[in-house]
Design a protein around this motif. Structure first.
Motif, PDB file in Angstrom:
ATOM      1  N   GLU A   1       0.864  -1.193   0.000  1.00 55.14           N
ATOM      2  CA  GLU A   1       0.000   0.000   0.000  1.00 55.14           C
ATOM      3  C   GLU A   1       0.891   1.231   0.000  1.00 55.14           C
ATOM      4  OE1 GLU A   1      -2.855   0.045   3.130  1.00 55.14           O
ATOM      5  OE2 GLU A   1      -3.928  -1.735   2.416  1.00 55.14           O
ATOM      6  N   ASN A   2       0.626   2.150  -0.911  1.00 56.68           N
ATOM      7  CA  ASN A   2       1.424   3.375  -1.029  1.00 56.68           C
ATOM      8  C   ASN A   2       2.915   3.063  -1.129  1.00 56.68           C
ATOM      9  OD1 ASN A   2      -0.911   5.033  -0.800  1.00 56.68           O
ATOM     10  ND2 ASN A   2      -0.859   4.750   1.428  1.00 56.68           N
ATOM     11  N   ASP A   3       3.227   2.037  -1.926  1.00 62.78           N
ATOM     12  CA  ASP A   3       4.614   1.618  -2.180  1.00 62.78           C
ATOM     13  C   ASP A   3       5.349   1.189  -0.921  1.00 62.78           C
ATOM     14  OD1 ASP A   3       4.304   2.130  -4.911  1.00 62.78           O
ATOM     15  OD2 ASP A   3       4.861   4.232  -4.655  1.00 62.78           O
ATOM     16  N   ARG A   4       4.616   0.703   0.048  1.00 60.85           N
ATOM     17  CA  ARG A   4       5.211   0.124   1.246  1.00 60.85           C
ATOM     18  C   ARG A   4       4.629  -1.264   1.471  1.00 60.85           C
ATOM     19  NH1 ARG A   4       8.247   3.755   4.070  1.00 60.85           N
ATOM     20  NH2 ARG A   4       7.995   5.934   3.439  1.00 60.85           N
ATOM     21  N   VAL A   5       5.463  -2.149   2.019  1.00 63.73           N
ATOM     22  CA  VAL A   5       5.048  -3.544   2.194  1.00 63.73           C
ATOM     23  C   VAL A   5       4.557  -3.751   3.627  1.00 63.73           C
ATOM     24  CG1 VAL A   5       5.778  -5.960   2.064  1.00 63.73           C
ATOM     25  CG2 VAL A   5       6.746  -4.284   0.488  1.00 63.73           C
ATOM     26  N   TYR A   6       3.420  -4.467   3.723  1.00 64.66           N
ATOM     27  CA  TYR A   6       2.842  -4.776   5.023  1.00 64.66           C
ATOM     28  C   TYR A   6       2.539  -6.268   5.114  1.00 64.66           C
ATOM     29  CZ  TYR A   6       2.127   0.266   5.378  1.00 64.66           C
ATOM     30  OH  TYR A   6       2.316   1.621   5.419  1.00 64.66           O
ATOM     31  N   MET A   7       2.568  -6.752   6.352  1.00 71.09           N
ATOM     32  CA  MET A   7       2.213  -8.144   6.643  1.00 71.09           C
ATOM     33  C   MET A   7       0.845  -8.150   7.315  1.00 71.09           C
ATOM     34  SD  MET A   7       4.411 -10.812   9.020  1.00 71.09           S
ATOM     35  CE  MET A   7       4.756  -9.491  10.210  1.00 71.09           C
TER      36      MET A   7
ATOM     37  N   ASN B   1      -3.790  -8.359  14.267  1.00 69.67           N
ATOM     38  CA  ASN B   1      -3.979  -6.989  14.764  1.00 69.67           C
ATOM     39  C   ASN B   1      -3.994  -5.957  13.641  1.00 69.67           C
ATOM     40  OD1 ASN B   1      -4.032  -7.770  17.502  1.00 69.67           O
ATOM     41  ND2 ASN B   1      -1.793  -7.891  17.530  1.00 69.67           N
ATOM     42  N   GLY B   2      -4.121  -6.432  12.394  1.00 68.28           N
ATOM     43  CA  GLY B   2      -4.107  -5.509  11.255  1.00 68.28           C
ATOM     44  C   GLY B   2      -2.792  -5.584  10.499  1.00 68.28           C
ATOM     45  N   LEU B   3      -2.520  -4.572   9.679  1.00 72.81           N
ATOM     46  CA  LEU B   3      -1.319  -4.567   8.853  1.00 72.81           C
ATOM     47  C   LEU B   3      -0.105  -4.094   9.663  1.00 72.81           C
ATOM     48  CD1 LEU B   3      -2.704  -3.089   5.495  1.00 72.81           C
ATOM     49  CD2 LEU B   3      -2.401  -5.490   6.147  1.00 72.81           C
ATOM     50  N   ALA B   4       1.007  -4.840   9.524  1.00 71.33           N
ATOM     51  CA  ALA B   4       2.256  -4.472  10.197  1.00 71.33           C
ATOM     52  C   ALA B   4       3.326  -4.241   9.137  1.00 71.33           C
ATOM     53  CB  ALA B   4       2.692  -5.585  11.139  1.00 71.33           C
ATOM     54  N   PRO B   5       4.096  -3.150   9.232  1.00 69.91           N
ATOM     55  CA  PRO B   5       5.101  -2.849   8.206  1.00 69.91           C
ATOM     56  C   PRO B   5       6.208  -3.898   8.156  1.00 69.91           C
ATOM     57  CG  PRO B   5       5.287  -1.313  10.047  1.00 69.91           C
ATOM     58  CD  PRO B   5       4.049  -2.108  10.276  1.00 69.91           C
ATOM     59  N   VAL B   6       6.695  -4.174   6.937  1.00 71.83           N
ATOM     60  CA  VAL B   6       7.804  -5.099   6.695  1.00 71.83           C
ATOM     61  C   VAL B   6       8.930  -4.318   6.032  1.00 71.83           C
ATOM     62  CG1 VAL B   6       8.565  -7.104   5.360  1.00 71.83           C
ATOM     63  CG2 VAL B   6       6.348  -7.146   6.524  1.00 71.83           C
TER      64      VAL B   6
ATOM     65  N   GLU C   1       7.960  -1.979  -7.096  1.00 72.34           N
ATOM     66  CA  GLU C   1       7.959  -0.513  -6.964  1.00 72.34           C
ATOM     67  C   GLU C   1       8.340  -0.111  -5.537  1.00 72.34           C
ATOM     68  OE1 GLU C   1       8.130   3.085  -8.574  1.00 72.34           O
ATOM     69  OE2 GLU C   1       7.861   1.174  -9.637  1.00 72.34           O
ATOM     70  N   ALA C   2       7.879  -0.863  -4.543  1.00 70.59           N
ATOM     71  CA  ALA C   2       8.273  -0.580  -3.159  1.00 70.59           C
ATOM     72  C   ALA C   2       9.781  -0.742  -3.000  1.00 70.59           C
ATOM     73  CB  ALA C   2       7.533  -1.516  -2.211  1.00 70.59           C
ATOM     74  N   TYR C   3      10.324  -1.741  -3.678  1.00 70.65           N
ATOM     75  CA  TYR C   3      11.770  -2.003  -3.643  1.00 70.65           C
ATOM     76  C   TYR C   3      12.531  -0.882  -4.353  1.00 70.65           C
ATOM     77  CZ  TYR C   3      16.090  -4.702  -4.559  1.00 70.65           C
ATOM     78  OH  TYR C   3      17.384  -5.151  -4.643  1.00 70.65           O
ATOM     79  N   ARG C   4      12.048  -0.479  -5.515  1.00 71.25           N
ATOM     80  CA  ARG C   4      12.722   0.581  -6.275  1.00 71.25           C
ATOM     81  C   ARG C   4      12.741   1.894  -5.498  1.00 71.25           C
ATOM     82  NH1 ARG C   4      14.297   0.460 -11.248  1.00 71.25           N
ATOM     83  NH2 ARG C   4      13.868   2.672 -11.482  1.00 71.25           N
TER      84      ARG C   4
ATOM     85  N   GLY D   1      13.032   2.147  -2.345  1.00 73.00           N
ATOM     86  CA  GLY D   1      13.846   2.016  -1.138  1.00 73.00           C
ATOM     87  C   GLY D   1      13.061   1.779   0.125  1.00 73.00           C
ATOM     88  N   ASN D   2      11.787   1.365  -0.009  1.00 70.83           N
ATOM     89  CA  ASN D   2      10.955   1.163   1.172  1.00 70.83           C
ATOM     90  C   ASN D   2      11.025  -0.261   1.727  1.00 70.83           C
ATOM     91  OD1 ASN D   2      10.027   3.812   1.102  1.00 70.83           O
ATOM     92  ND2 ASN D   2       8.385   3.307  -0.332  1.00 70.83           N
ATOM     93  N   VAL D   3      11.657  -1.146   0.991  1.00 66.83           N
ATOM     94  CA  VAL D   3      11.840  -2.511   1.468  1.00 66.83           C
ATOM     95  C   VAL D   3      13.140  -3.051   0.877  1.00 66.83           C
ATOM     96  CG1 VAL D   3      10.601  -3.683  -0.423  1.00 66.83           C
ATOM     97  CG2 VAL D   3      10.639  -4.726   1.862  1.00 66.83           C
ATOM     98  N   ALA D   4      13.833  -3.895   1.630  1.00 70.78           N
ATOM     99  CA  ALA D   4      15.056  -4.536   1.134  1.00 70.78           C
ATOM    100  C   ALA D   4      14.732  -5.979   0.764  1.00 70.78           C
ATOM    101  CB  ALA D   4      16.139  -4.497   2.204  1.00 70.78           C
ATOM    102  N   LEU D   5      15.390  -6.465  -0.285  1.00 74.83           N
ATOM    103  CA  LEU D   5      15.211  -7.844  -0.727  1.00 74.83           C
ATOM    104  C   LEU D   5      16.565  -8.540  -0.781  1.00 74.83           C
ATOM    105  CD1 LEU D   5      12.780  -7.360  -3.767  1.00 74.83           C
ATOM    106  CD2 LEU D   5      12.176  -8.238  -1.501  1.00 74.83           C
ATOM    107  N   ALA D   6      16.596  -9.739  -0.270  1.00 68.21           N
ATOM    108  CA  ALA D   6      17.799 -10.566  -0.383  1.00 68.21           C
ATOM    109  C   ALA D   6      17.363 -11.934  -0.931  1.00 68.21           C
ATOM    110  CB  ALA D   6      18.453 -10.743   0.982  1.00 68.21           C
ATOM    111  N   ASN D   7      17.976 -12.353  -2.015  1.00 67.26           N
ATOM    112  CA  ASN D   7      18.957 -11.622  -2.795  1.00 67.26           C
ATOM    113  C   ASN D   7      18.264 -10.580  -3.657  1.00 67.26           C
ATOM    114  OD1 ASN D   7      21.136 -12.982  -1.708  1.00 67.26           O
ATOM    115  ND2 ASN D   7      21.248 -14.476  -3.347  1.00 67.26           N
ATOM    116  N   ALA D   8      19.036  -9.612  -4.159  1.00 69.88           N
ATOM    117  CA  ALA D   8      18.464  -8.560  -4.977  1.00 69.88           C
ATOM    118  C   ALA D   8      17.868  -9.149  -6.261  1.00 69.88           C
ATOM    119  CB  ALA D   8      19.533  -7.531  -5.331  1.00 69.88           C
TER     120      ALA D   8
END
Length: 462
Positions: free
Chosen positions: A240-246, A250-255, A285-288, A290-297
């Motif tokens: 949501e809004n280019d941010r990742v949530y789990m 209890n609702g959505l939690a940021p990842v 888009e969230a990754y691009r 910079g709102n979430v990191a991915l391993a491996n890229a």
């Protein structure tokens, strides 16, 4: 005949004190416990056996401290060069402009991701987790057989094999001085926290799995537990809004940081394969942003392509101005006319591998192939030479292995695992895979191979 290694003397002495029936009984206890603990993998092609244990041989592979110091330095060097290569091809492309690697080999590679061009990643690290497949030739020289820079698997067996040996063979291990492997999860978590977006005090790390039907699902559970982080599937995450949530009760939690165990193609149906039900729509888009990191890229698959592998020694020279500490196996790229002709002329002497396959599939071992198999290989080479490389048959080193009626030599390889965030750490040891079928060189679990505990002895570099 080669003399036994001096650093294994005490271990050989202790094994010799056990009769073969006792050894085999303990081996059976170990395999039964592995199954009861659910330490399994899935073979998709086998309709009769879905869940299998990875056969475990109780005679360890032992690596001396100086030998490990050499291997550790070589793995770190290779990781550094491959990360520099990935940063370069997605930025200035100097190595392509200078003609060190053919441009079409990179940009025409099905793992090259144009979406990564110009995108900066933390510490310029693309390959955070790498498994480097090593073999030892008849002269005792370790060589790199393959790089695994997308989603390398097998580290769970390294740790569980050690736990198994501690339970089944405490008498064999006593006072030997073996470097530990059980801190892998902590090291992995540290790296995942390091690469999380800046400004987050307590980053939420998750492990993203394709789900229960994946062949390495046991490992996903194991690593999530070792890191102390949630194990999630694509359906558990939302953007949501280019941010990742789990999604939680209890609702959505940021990842903030995701260790992903699925390939690029399935990661984001909006960006890659639209039919994927395993990924998270909008995560690219969230990754691009910079709102979430991915391993491996995303896009690391270019670096573990079997054709690109041939150029890694040149990368090491180009980026680091060093010679490779661990050399490659001599390799010919069949997309090149002279290499194709050589391969066709010497087909019965060479190992021919498809560039895009993994797990030992599609390989033709010339000296052991039938006339029909060689002709089939010849036809495939002529139809699509760019899809193949060829290598000499490496006379792999052997380790003593418990077989049905005796201890016999069996071929082995070694996959050390490296974790890279700000810096690179190599797990002391790695996955020693063993070809359990007599005479075979293929050690892959999907082809009937097993594994051994790998003991790195104390006394070398920390």
């Amino acid at each position: 005949m080669d003399l036994p290694a001096e650093h294994t003397a005490l271990i050989r002495q202790r094994l010799a004190a056990l009769d073969f029936e006792e050894l085999r009984r303990r081996a059976q206890d170990a395999e039964r416990e592995l199954y009861n603990l659910g330490i399994t993998f899935i073979v998709y092609s086998d309709k009769d056996a879905v869940d299998r244990i990875l056969p475990f041989d109780v005679i360890p592979r032992v690596i001396s401290a100086p030998e490990w110091s050499h291997l550790e330095a070589g793995v770190k060097q290779r990781v550094a060069a491959l990360n520099l290569f990935l940063h370069d091809i997605y930025h200035d492309q100097k190595i392509l402009r200078d003609g060190i690697i053919p441009r079409e080999l990179v940009e025409g590679n099905h793992n090259f991701r144009p979406q990564m061009i110009g995108l900066d990643v933390p510490f310029d690290t693309y390959i955070h987790i790498m498994g480097t497949d090593l073999v030892r030739d008849r002269h005792g020289t370790f060589r790199v057989l393959e790089d695994n820079g997308r989603v390398p698997s097998g580290v769970s067996y390294v740790v569980e094999n050690r736990h198994m040996m501690q339970r089944v063979f405490p008498d064999l291990m006593q006072d030997i001085g073996i470097r530990p492997v059980d801190n892998y999860g902590h090291r992995l978590l540290d790296a995942m926290v390091e690469i999380a977006p800046q400004g987050v005090d307590d980053p939420q790390v998750v492990l993203l799995s394709p789900g229960t039907y994946n062949s390495a699902y046991f490992e996903h559970i194991f690593l999530a537990r070792e890191m102390g982080v949630p194990l999630v599937e694509g359906r558990d995450l939302v953007v949501e809004n280019d941010r990742v949530y789990m999604k939680t009760t209890n609702g959505l939690a940021p990842v903030h940081s995701i260790y992903r165990r699925l390939d690029d193609a399935f990661l984001d149906p909006q960006a890659f394969n639209p039919d994927s039900l395993l990924g998270v729509p909008g995560i690219l888009e969230a990754y691009r942003k910079g709102n979430v990191a991915l391993a491996n890229a995303i896009g690391t698959g270019v670096a573990d392509d079997k054709a690109v592998y041939c150029y890694v020694p040149r990368m090491i020279k180009y980026y680091l101005d060093q010679d490779p500490i661990i050399p490659n196996v001599d390799t010919r790229i069949c997309r090149e006319d002279d290499a194709l002709q050589y391969t066709l002329d010497h087909l019965s002497e060479l190992v021919v591998k498809p560039v895009g396959e993994a797990g030992g599939y599609g390989i033709t071992i010339g000296p052991r192939a039938s006339k029909a198999e060689l002709e089939d290989c010849r036809a495939k080479l002529l139809a699509d030479p760019a899809n193949y490389i060829s290598q000499p048959v490496v006379d792999l080193s052997v380790c003593p292995t418990v077989c049905d009626d005796a201890i016999e030599p069996r071929h082995v390889d070694l996959r050390p695992f490296a974790i890279t965030g700000k810096s690179t750490w190599v797990l002391p040891g790695g996955l020693s895979r063993v070809a359990l079928k007599k005479g075979t060189l293929i050690v892959n679990s999907s082809q009937g191979g097993g594994s051994k505990d790998t003991w790195v002895l104390e006394g070398g570099a920390a």
